[in-house]
Design a protein around this motif. Structure first.
Motif, PDB file in Angstrom:
ATOM      1  N   TYR A 197       9.004   4.654  -7.248  1.00 27.37           N
ATOM      2  CA  TYR A 197       8.323   5.420  -8.382  1.00 27.37           C
ATOM      3  C   TYR A 197       6.925   5.602  -8.438  1.00 27.37           C
ATOM      4  O   TYR A 197       6.577   6.433  -9.507  1.00 27.37           O
ATOM      5  N   THR A 198       6.056   5.012  -7.992  1.00 28.96           N
ATOM      6  CA  THR A 198       4.600   5.007  -7.921  1.00 28.96           C
ATOM      7  C   THR A 198       4.109   5.328  -6.594  1.00 28.96           C
ATOM      8  O   THR A 198       2.993   5.858  -6.497  1.00 28.96           O
ATOM      9  N   GLY A 199       4.676   5.084  -5.567  1.00 28.89           N
ATOM     10  CA  GLY A 199       4.029   5.163  -4.190  1.00 28.89           C
ATOM     11  C   GLY A 199       3.050   4.297  -3.819  1.00 28.89           C
ATOM     12  O   GLY A 199       1.986   4.517  -2.938  1.00 28.89           O
ATOM     13  N   MET A 200       2.545   3.392  -4.634  1.00 33.18           N
ATOM     14  CA  MET A 200       1.618   2.361  -4.368  1.00 33.18           C
ATOM     15  C   MET A 200       1.778   1.583  -3.294  1.00 33.18           C
ATOM     16  O   MET A 200       2.851   1.229  -2.905  1.00 33.18           O
ATOM     17  N   ARG A 201       0.743   0.952  -2.913  1.00 35.01           N
ATOM     18  CA  ARG A 201       0.931   0.195  -1.732  1.00 35.01           C
ATOM     19  C   ARG A 201       1.351  -1.377  -2.123  1.00 35.01           C
ATOM     20  O   ARG A 201       1.184  -1.729  -3.329  1.00 35.01           O
ATOM     21  N   LEU A 202       1.694  -2.106  -1.199  1.00 35.44           N
ATOM     22  CA  LEU A 202       2.292  -3.367  -1.451  1.00 35.44           C
ATOM     23  C   LEU A 202       1.257  -4.305  -2.058  1.00 35.44           C
ATOM     24  O   LEU A 202       1.363  -5.142  -2.900  1.00 35.44           O
ATOM     25  N   GLY A 203       0.209  -4.269  -1.598  1.00 32.44           N
ATOM     26  CA  GLY A 203      -1.208  -5.236  -1.988  1.00 32.44           C
ATOM     27  C   GLY A 203      -1.522  -4.827  -3.503  1.00 32.44           C
ATOM     28  O   GLY A 203      -1.912  -5.753  -4.356  1.00 32.44           O
ATOM     29  N   SER A 204      -1.330  -3.586  -4.184  1.00 36.81           N
ATOM     30  CA  SER A 204      -1.439  -3.162  -5.280  1.00 36.81           C
ATOM     31  C   SER A 204      -0.595  -3.755  -6.021  1.00 36.81           C
ATOM     32  O   SER A 204      -0.812  -4.280  -7.448  1.00 36.81           O
ATOM     33  N   LEU A 205       0.776  -3.448  -5.741  1.00 37.55           N
ATOM     34  CA  LEU A 205       1.727  -4.284  -6.392  1.00 37.55           C
ATOM     35  C   LEU A 205       1.610  -5.823  -6.609  1.00 37.55           C
ATOM     36  O   LEU A 205       1.891  -6.338  -7.663  1.00 37.55           O
ATOM     37  N   HIS A 206       1.003  -6.387  -5.443  1.00 36.49           N
ATOM     38  CA  HIS A 206       0.781  -8.049  -5.633  1.00 36.49           C
ATOM     39  C   HIS A 206      -0.249  -8.214  -6.661  1.00 36.49           C
ATOM     40  O   HIS A 206      -0.332  -9.256  -7.028  1.00 36.49           O
ATOM     41  N   SER A 207      -1.155  -7.375  -6.684  1.00 39.29           N
ATOM     42  CA  SER A 207      -2.117  -7.552  -7.784  1.00 39.29           C
ATOM     43  C   SER A 207      -1.949  -7.628  -9.291  1.00 39.29           C
ATOM     44  O   SER A 207      -2.664  -7.806 -10.212  1.00 39.29           O
ATOM     45  N   GLU A 230     -10.546 -13.366  -7.643  1.00 40.03           N
ATOM     46  CA  GLU A 230      -9.400 -14.157  -8.059  1.00 40.03           C
ATOM     47  C   GLU A 230      -8.286 -14.050  -7.334  1.00 40.03           C
ATOM     48  O   GLU A 230      -6.979 -14.171  -7.687  1.00 40.03           O
ATOM     49  N   GLY A 231      -8.568 -13.742  -6.085  1.00 45.08           N
ATOM     50  CA  GLY A 231      -7.317 -13.638  -5.237  1.00 45.08           C
ATOM     51  C   GLY A 231      -6.435 -12.436  -5.054  1.00 45.08           C
ATOM     52  O   GLY A 231      -5.372 -12.298  -4.239  1.00 45.08           O
ATOM     53  N   THR A 232      -6.621 -11.282  -5.795  1.00 47.68           N
ATOM     54  CA  THR A 232      -6.355 -10.077  -5.578  1.00 47.68           C
ATOM     55  C   THR A 232      -7.097  -8.874  -5.306  1.00 47.68           C
ATOM     56  O   THR A 232      -8.191  -8.754  -6.063  1.00 47.68           O
ATOM     57  N   THR A 233      -6.576  -7.924  -4.163  1.00 50.08           N
ATOM     58  CA  THR A 233      -7.347  -6.832  -3.891  1.00 50.08           C
ATOM     59  C   THR A 233      -6.722  -5.610  -3.751  1.00 50.08           C
ATOM     60  O   THR A 233      -5.734  -5.636  -3.901  1.00 50.08           O
ATOM     61  N   LEU A 234      -7.507  -4.408  -3.876  1.00 51.43           N
ATOM     62  CA  LEU A 234      -7.148  -3.154  -3.829  1.00 51.43           C
ATOM     63  C   LEU A 234      -7.501  -2.573  -2.402  1.00 51.43           C
ATOM     64  O   LEU A 234      -8.687  -3.013  -2.394  1.00 51.43           O
ATOM     65  N   LYS A 235      -6.995  -1.970  -1.465  1.00 53.11           N
ATOM     66  CA  LYS A 235      -7.284  -1.266  -0.448  1.00 53.11           C
ATOM     67  C   LYS A 235      -8.868  -0.748  -0.512  1.00 53.11           C
ATOM     68  O   LYS A 235      -9.524  -1.209   0.553  1.00 53.11           O
ATOM     69  N   ASN A 236      -8.988   0.159  -1.409  1.00 55.11           N
ATOM     70  CA  ASN A 236     -10.258   0.496  -1.462  1.00 55.11           C
ATOM     71  C   ASN A 236     -11.055   0.144  -2.576  1.00 55.11           C
ATOM     72  O   ASN A 236     -12.191   0.579  -3.067  1.00 55.11           O
ATOM     73  N   GLY A 237     -11.079  -1.281  -2.743  1.00 60.65           N
ATOM     74  CA  GLY A 237     -11.881  -2.003  -3.557  1.00 60.65           C
ATOM     75  C   GLY A 237     -11.919  -1.250  -4.987  1.00 60.65           C
ATOM     76  O   GLY A 237     -10.869  -0.772  -5.723  1.00 60.65           O
ATOM     77  N   ILE A 238     -13.244  -1.259  -5.660  1.00 59.60           N
ATOM     78  CA  ILE A 238     -13.423  -0.833  -6.952  1.00 59.60           C
ATOM     79  C   ILE A 238     -12.918   0.744  -7.055  1.00 59.60           C
ATOM     80  O   ILE A 238     -12.394   1.373  -8.128  1.00 59.60           O
ATOM     81  N   ASP A 239     -13.140   1.495  -5.963  1.00 61.51           N
ATOM     82  CA  ASP A 239     -12.872   2.797  -5.973  1.00 61.51           C
ATOM     83  C   ASP A 239     -11.200   3.044  -5.952  1.00 61.51           C
ATOM     84  O   ASP A 239     -10.820   4.127  -6.412  1.00 61.51           O
ATOM     85  N   GLY A 240     -10.656   2.134  -5.696  1.00 66.30           N
ATOM     86  CA  GLY A 240      -9.149   2.133  -5.987  1.00 66.30           C
ATOM     87  C   GLY A 240      -8.554   1.857  -7.235  1.00 66.30           C
ATOM     88  O   GLY A 240      -7.383   2.087  -7.451  1.00 66.30           O
ATOM     89  N   GLU A 241      -9.640   1.527  -8.117  1.00 60.13           N
ATOM     90  CA  GLU A 241      -8.864   1.163  -9.432  1.00 60.13           C
ATOM     91  C   GLU A 241      -8.415   2.412 -10.391  1.00 60.13           C
ATOM     92  O   GLU A 241      -9.297   3.099 -10.223  1.00 60.13           O
ATOM     93  N   ARG A 242      -7.459   2.303 -10.847  1.00 57.74           N
ATOM     94  CA  ARG A 242      -6.997   3.443 -11.675  1.00 57.74           C
ATOM     95  C   ARG A 242      -5.684   2.826 -12.580  1.00 57.74           C
ATOM     96  O   ARG A 242      -5.120   1.890 -12.523  1.00 57.74           O
ATOM     97  N   TYR A 243      -5.240   3.807 -13.381  1.00 54.14           N
ATOM     98  CA  TYR A 243      -4.120   3.660 -14.201  1.00 54.14           C
ATOM     99  C   TYR A 243      -3.013   4.575 -13.681  1.00 54.14           C
ATOM    100  O   TYR A 243      -3.445   5.640 -13.338  1.00 54.14           O
ATOM    101  N   VAL A 244      -2.028   4.014 -13.664  1.00 52.37           N
ATOM    102  CA  VAL A 244      -0.706   4.701 -12.933  1.00 52.37           C
ATOM    103  C   VAL A 244       0.223   4.937 -13.649  1.00 52.37           C
ATOM    104  O   VAL A 244       1.005   3.760 -14.250  1.00 52.37           O
ATOM    105  N   PHE A 245       0.774   6.391 -14.204  1.00 52.07           N
ATOM    106  CA  PHE A 245       1.551   6.645 -15.043  1.00 52.07           C
ATOM    107  C   PHE A 245       2.978   6.255 -14.482  1.00 52.07           C
ATOM    108  O   PHE A 245       3.542   6.214 -13.454  1.00 52.07           O
ATOM    109  N   ILE A 246       4.042   5.335 -15.611  1.00 54.40           N
ATOM    110  CA  ILE A 246       5.310   5.344 -15.193  1.00 54.40           C
ATOM    111  C   ILE A 246       6.209   5.690 -16.335  1.00 54.40           C
ATOM    112  O   ILE A 246       5.964   5.785 -17.480  1.00 54.40           O
ATOM    113  N   THR A 247       7.370   5.904 -15.852  1.00 53.70           N
ATOM    114  CA  THR A 247       8.346   6.391 -16.871  1.00 53.70           C
ATOM    115  C   THR A 247       8.761   5.525 -17.885  1.00 53.70           C
ATOM    116  O   THR A 247       8.770   4.454 -17.601  1.00 53.70           O
TER     117      THR A 247
END
Length: 390
Positions: A197-207, A230-247
């Motif tokens: 329901y978000t299409g995020m990457r597995l690494g994003s979920l892990h974080s 702190e051991g968790t990363t996003l694919k595009n680093g700081i540029d990948g930071e965002r708020y993802v709407f969920i239902t």
């Protein structure tokens, strides 16, 4: 309503595999409980380092003493592999699994050649032999899960097509309906719900931490933050930071999971991960194994398309071997299907790019699974909007 997209596969991997007549069927027994399976996965999960493909290649040459033509040959072959990882949005070698290796073989043979339309059988054999040596090194250095090198096909094979798949509405809805009915708010339910329901990457979920589930001006959202220290990363680093709407429905599932089924633990940095095992934040390999298992038809109450008996199938119901099931999917097809669904709904490329943290160019090249007919229908809608301005 759940995203309406279809599953597409190419090649012959979905053909029924012949099994030896003399295989003795194992005695049927009671199915392992979820807690027993989770415990087994935790014990089997390797402690892999977060090493990028380029850093892994650098380590490879530091440990080898190749010279001359041999060194140049490996440099050329592994440069292609690093490029493919970038195109496939594989951030770390720990994200590479057996399905990726098969997918790379096809890409290297058909899409990557610059001087010929398609690599010859002997050339692709050479490429895969070099890759196997490299992957063995990565296994020894704990960059990659053990066993990946064993499935690398170095022989001439005319039937090694890989599946180009995206998980569709029937399969995804069946999976989530089953989880909602029989394993509601379980860790598997949460993992698959977020990915679908978000299409995020597995690494994003892990974080994601528990505190990242937030309410922003009356809207439920997941805050994705890049925290490499702190051991968790996003694919595009700081540029990948965002708020993802969920239902609201997704938020309720997460809330129920946190209240009832989440292990109340912290990670090595004192953070409270959303998805946990008894020992802390679930490893990416563990999350991946949940996806493979939940996309197996036999694990969601369906018959095996290959006609196999789950009681005797080595891959059925086993997180450590679920990836060996020809019908199981990794998290990437879930992401690909989600993005394709948004395209079918004529959502803007800018919106999709921002929500899923992927460039428009990458969407067009790797994620748009619409047929020419569906693309035309999308253009018609846009043309109507333009014409209404006249």
């Amino acid at each position: 309503m759940f995203p309406a997209y279809l599953i597409v596969r190419s090649g012959n991997n979905c053909e029924k595999t012949k099994e030896n007549d003399d295989i003795t069927k194992q005695n049927s027994g009671s199915r392992k409980t979820l807690d027993e399976i989770h415990s087994k996965v935790d014990n089997l999960t390797e402690d892999l380092s977060d090493t990028t493909p380029s850093d892994a290649v650098e380590s490879f040459f530091e440990h080898k003493s190749y010279k001359g033509e041999t060194e140049r040959g490996y440099e050329s072959s592994l440069r292609y592999f690093v490029d493919w990882c970038e195109l496939s949005e594989i951030e770390y070698m720990s994200d590479v699994d057996t399905d990726d290796i098969r997918r790379y073989r096809k890409w290297r043979r058909e899409a990557a050649p610059s001087r010929v339309e398609r690599l010859s059988p002997s050339s692709i054999t050479t490429q895969m032999k070099r890759l196997r040596v490299f992957i063995k090194h990565c296994e020894e250095m704990k960059f990659v899960s053990g066993g990946v090198s064993q499935i690398i096909n170095t022989s001439i094979d005319n039937d090694d097509e890989v599946r180009d798949e995206w998980v569709g509405s029937d399969e995804a809805e069946a999976m989530l309906d089953y989880l909602s009915k029989y394993n509601y708010a379980s860790v598997e339910h949460v993992v698959c719900r977020i990915l679908c329901y978000t299409g995020m990457r597995l690494g994003s979920l892990h974080s994601i931490d528990v505190t990242d589930i937030q309410l922003i001006k009356g809207k439920n959202a997941i805050h994705l933050e890049h925290r490499p220290e702190e051991g968790t990363t996003l694919k595009n680093g700081i540029d990948g930071e965002r708020y993802v709407f969920i239902t609201q429905a997704t938020h309720q599932i997460l809330s129920d999971y946190i209240d009832e089924n989440r292990h109340d633990v912290t990670d090595d940095y004192g953070r409270e991960p959303l998805v946990t095992s008894q020992h802390g934040r679930c490893a990416k390999s563990t999350l991946r194994s949940y996806v493979y298992r939940c996309t197996q038809p036999c694990m969601i109450g369906q018959d095996c398309p290959l006609g196999r008996d789950p009681e005797s199938c080595d891959a059925a119901g086993k997180n450590s071997k679920a990836h060996e099931c020809p019908e199981a999917s990794s998290s990437h097809p879930l992401r690909k299907g989600y993005i394709t669904r948004l395209l079918k709904k004529n959502q803007s490329m800018d919106m999709i790019s921002a929500r899923c943290d992927v460039s428009s160019k990458m969407i067009e090249k790797h994620y748009d699974m619409r047929s020419p007919r569906e693309e035309m229908i999308g253009r018609c809608s846009q043309v109507k909007d333009v014409m209404s301005d006249f």
